[in-house]
Design an enzyme around this catalytic site. Structure first.
Site: not given
Ligand code: CO8
Length: 258
Positions: A65, A109, A112, A132
């Site tokens: 998400a 998400g 999911e 999460e």
């Molecule tokens: N949300 C928003 N932006 C994101 C997300 C995300 N989940 N994941 C990545 N991005 C963005 C980064 O902020 C970055 O943007 P910017 O260049 O503007 O800073 C861009 O994507 C590239 O990401 P990274 O620079 O972080 O790329 P890396 O290769 O270094 O890392 C990862 C990749 C490991 C995937 C890392 O981006 C990461 O850890 N992302 C978050 C993963 C996460 O925690 N996901 C769970 C989110 S919570 C959730 O899904 C709850 C679900 C509940 C149901 C749905 C409710 C609506």
């Protein structure tokens, strides 16, 4: 229809939806989920479509998400909105089969959404996770429920409590994905599987899907009874007679209902 966050394509009888928000690794913002729902509804209603495929990019199916969209929300708001409304469940509710073709990250998400599909074909670089817990929350769209039913308590607890990722091999070993293929073969494999499914009788395919899904919602004896009744119901279809006749006559079935 013009979309901002997804690409939509019809190939033969397969509806292909590609999540397309590369700058955020396909993070599932409200706009993307809304568009996904619209595209799925259109394919569901389209008589020319027999199977759907949902995919992302080589780097990410979806990284979860949209965290930035969630930061400012408070309890009152998410509770009143019933945040993660039914929009999120659109894939799970679709009656036509849906395959998730996953390369790269399928996190939170993203994992999911993949689990809402009927099965997952993974590329060798796929990474699944429910991270999460590392951002102070828990899965909210099936990560504690669907994942547990699919991989069992121990693995689901491991994933949800540590927030670690599992690779494609581990995902295949524990039954989260049905097949693992090289990255450059992912779409070929997924589209071929979808075309095969779409080539069968549509009502029989939908009945088969409904029956498998039923096993998640009921006891074994009730599930077996349901299966037998819907098996009987296929005998009301011309396609059941055609399929068996074609087998006996050593020819390809000519389905009436597709
Ligand atoms: N949300 C928003 N932006 C994101 C997300 C995300 N989940 N994941 C990545 N991005 C963005 C980064 O902020 C970055 O943007 P910017 O260049 O503007 O800073 C861009 O994507 C590239 O990401 P990274 O620079 O972080 O790329 P890396 O290769 O270094 O890392 C990862 C990749 C490991 C995937 C890392 O981006 C990461 O850890 N992302 C978050 C993963 C996460 O925690 N996901 C769970 C989110 S919570 C959730 O899904 C709850 C679900 C509940 C149901 C749905 C409710 C609506």
């Amino acid at each position: 229809m013009a979309y901002e966050y997804i690409l939509v394509e019809k190939r033969d009888r397969v509806g292909l939806i590609t999540l397309n928000r590369p700058e955020a690794l396909n993070a599932l913002c409200a706009g993307l989920i809304d568009e996904l729902g619209q595209a799925v509804a259109l394919f569901e209603a389209d008589d020319e479509i027999g199977c759907l495929v949902v995919t992302g990019s080589e780097r990410a199916f979806a990284a979860g998400a949209d965290i930035k969209e969630m930061i400012g929300k408070d309890f009152q708001q998410v509770y009143r909105e019933d945040f993660i409304t039914d929009d999120w469940e659109v894939l799970a509710k679709t009656r036509k089969p849906v395959i998730a073709a996953v390369a790269g990250y399928a996190l939170g998400g993203g994992c999911e959404v993949a689990m809402m599909c009927d099965f997952i074909i993974a590329a060798e670089n796929a990474k699944f996770g429910q991270p999460e817990i590392t951002i102070g929350t828990i899965p909210g769209a099936g990560g504690t429920q669907r994942l547990t039913r699919i991989v069992g308590k121990s693995k689901a607890m491991d994933m949800c409590l540590t927030g670690r990722m599992m690779d494609a091999d581990e995902a295949e070993r524990c039954g989260l994905v049905s097949r693992v293929v090289p990255v450059d073969k992912l779409m070929e494999e997924a589209m071929a599987a979808a075309a095969k499914i779409a080539g069968h009788s549509l009502p029989v395919t939908m009945i088969a899907k409904e029956s498998v899904d039923r096993s998640y919602e009921t006891t074994l004896s009730e599930g077996l009874r349901f299966e037998r009744r819907v098996f009987h119901s296929t005998f009301a279809l011309d396609d059941r007679r055609e399929g068996m006749t074609a087998f006996a006559e050593k020819r390809k079935a000519d389905w009436k209902h597709r």
